[in-house]
Design a protein around this motif. Structure first.
Motif: not given
Ligand code: NAP
Length: 306
Positions: A13, A15-16, A38-39, A42, A73, A98, A100, A126, A132
């Motif tokens: 849960l 950004l995406i 997982r936490s 969150t 994740v 989703v 990258s 995007a 978070g």
């Molecule tokens: P984020 O805001 O950092 O959120 C990550 C989520 O994944 C959190 O809910 C976290 O849980 C959970 N998580 C982290 N490590 C984990 C693990 N080892 N096992 C299970 N859950 C875990 O990330 P995001 O930016 O939304 O990115 C998510 C995905 O989208 C990634 O694969 C990324 O490559 C892709 N993406 C990101 C962007 C970008 O610009 N940010 C753009 C396109 C695609 P907790 O909160 O409980 O720690």
């Protein structure tokens, strides 16, 4: 708009996922959206801000009965999460992600997808430097590309449905092969991030010499690097470790070009520099013409929001 899916489960849960939730709710693209992170912290935040119709205390509970499960994740965690949820996946459901990077995710997730469940990897182009559950917003995907990366034997109806969801969330959708995706993204996103991390690291080293001036007089070029270099460390560590070959290939080419420019500066070859910068300026024009950025000075920040 009528529902595209009766129930969507968001696993992770950040950004995406949070942006997806708000975008789904904007036009009612799904009947119910469940979520799991997982936490406990969150999950508590998600409940407090109304992120998801139902926040579950286990991933299995979240995916139970879901027509679409979205893995949101970090890339390095996709395989383990897929393994965890596999026993609860509904026959006929679609699992998507989703992440990258695509080839690595396909290799990590595919072995855990049960018979009768569709797996259609995806990547929305995007994002922001924030992460978070509180960082998401409904407009994140508007007019941005989302790339679907169907795997061998992907069901065409399931692809069409996922495409409709992304279009409903505001995206333009294309289909692309996994290896090609990883190479293109290495050029457009992964290598630029590494260069930004490096430049900010260099400035940080220099700061020790020049004291506070680097921050105090921070010019637009450096500020843009710092914005990119503020991106989530876990996500980006995983991107580089899982898109190793393509990123190293592009960084090799980058280093060669950098040496050529370095040489032009050393030898006073103004023509080389001028021609190079003229070519790169045209690329910026192309991005603006394609509606993928603003032509406003300073990226449209304005005076009030420097
Ligand atoms: P984020 O805001 O950092 O959120 C990550 C989520 O994944 C959190 O809910 C976290 O849980 C959970 N998580 C982290 N490590 C984990 C693990 N080892 N096992 C299970 N859950 C875990 O990330 P995001 O930016 O939304 O990115 C998510 C995905 O989208 C990634 O694969 C990324 O490559 C892709 N993406 C990101 C962007 C970008 O610009 N940010 C753009 C396109 C695609 P907790 O909160 O409980 O720690």
């Amino acid at each position: 708009m009528s529902h595209i899916y009766d129930r969507v489960a968001l696993i992770g849960l950040g950004l995406i996922a949070s942006s997806m939730f708000w975008a789904i709710k904007r036009t009612g693209l799904a009947g119910e959206v469940t979520g799991y992170a997982r936490s406990e912290a969150t999950r508590d935040t998600a409940r407090r801000i109304g992120l998801c119709d139902r926040v579950c205390d286990s991933a299995l509970e979240a995916v139970e009965g879901a027509d679409l499960v979205v893995l949101c994740v970090p890339v390095g965690a996709m395989g383990a999460v897929a393994q965890d949820i596999a026993p609860a996946l509904k026959p006929g459901a679609t699992v998507t992600d989703v992440g990258s990077v695509k080839r690595h995710v396909i290799q990590a997730v595919s072995p855990h997808i049960p018979e009768g469940v569709h797996f259609i990897p995806a990547h929305p182009l995007a994002g922001t430097e924030h992460s978070g559950p509180e960082s998401g917003f409904a407009e994140l995907f508007d007019n941005r590309w989302c790339l679907l990366v169907p795997v061998e034997g992907s069901d065409s109806d399931a692809i069409a449905r996922l495409r409709a969801l992304w279009e409903g969330m505001g995206s333009n959708v294309d289909e692309i092969d996994a290896d090609h995706h990883d190479l293109v993204l290495a050029v457009t996103s992964h290598a630029p991030h590494l260069i930004a991390y490096t430049m900010v690291g260099v400035a940080d080293d220099l700061r020790r010499v020049t004291d506070t001036e680097v921050i105090k007089y921070s010019a637009a070029g450096f500020r843009d690097f710092t914005r990119i270099a503020a991106s989530d460390p876990t996500m980006w560590r995983d991107v580089f470790l899982s898109n190793k070959d393509a990123t190293l290939e592009i960084l090799g080419r980058f280093t060669e070009e950098l040496f050529a420019l370095q040489r032009a500066i050393r030898t006073g070859d103004g023509e080389h520099l001028f021609d190079y910068f003229t070519r790169t300026r045209a690329i910026r024009r192309g991005i603006i013409d394609a509606g993928q950025d603003t032509d406003a000075p300073d990226f449209g920040r304005g005076k009030a929001n420097p």
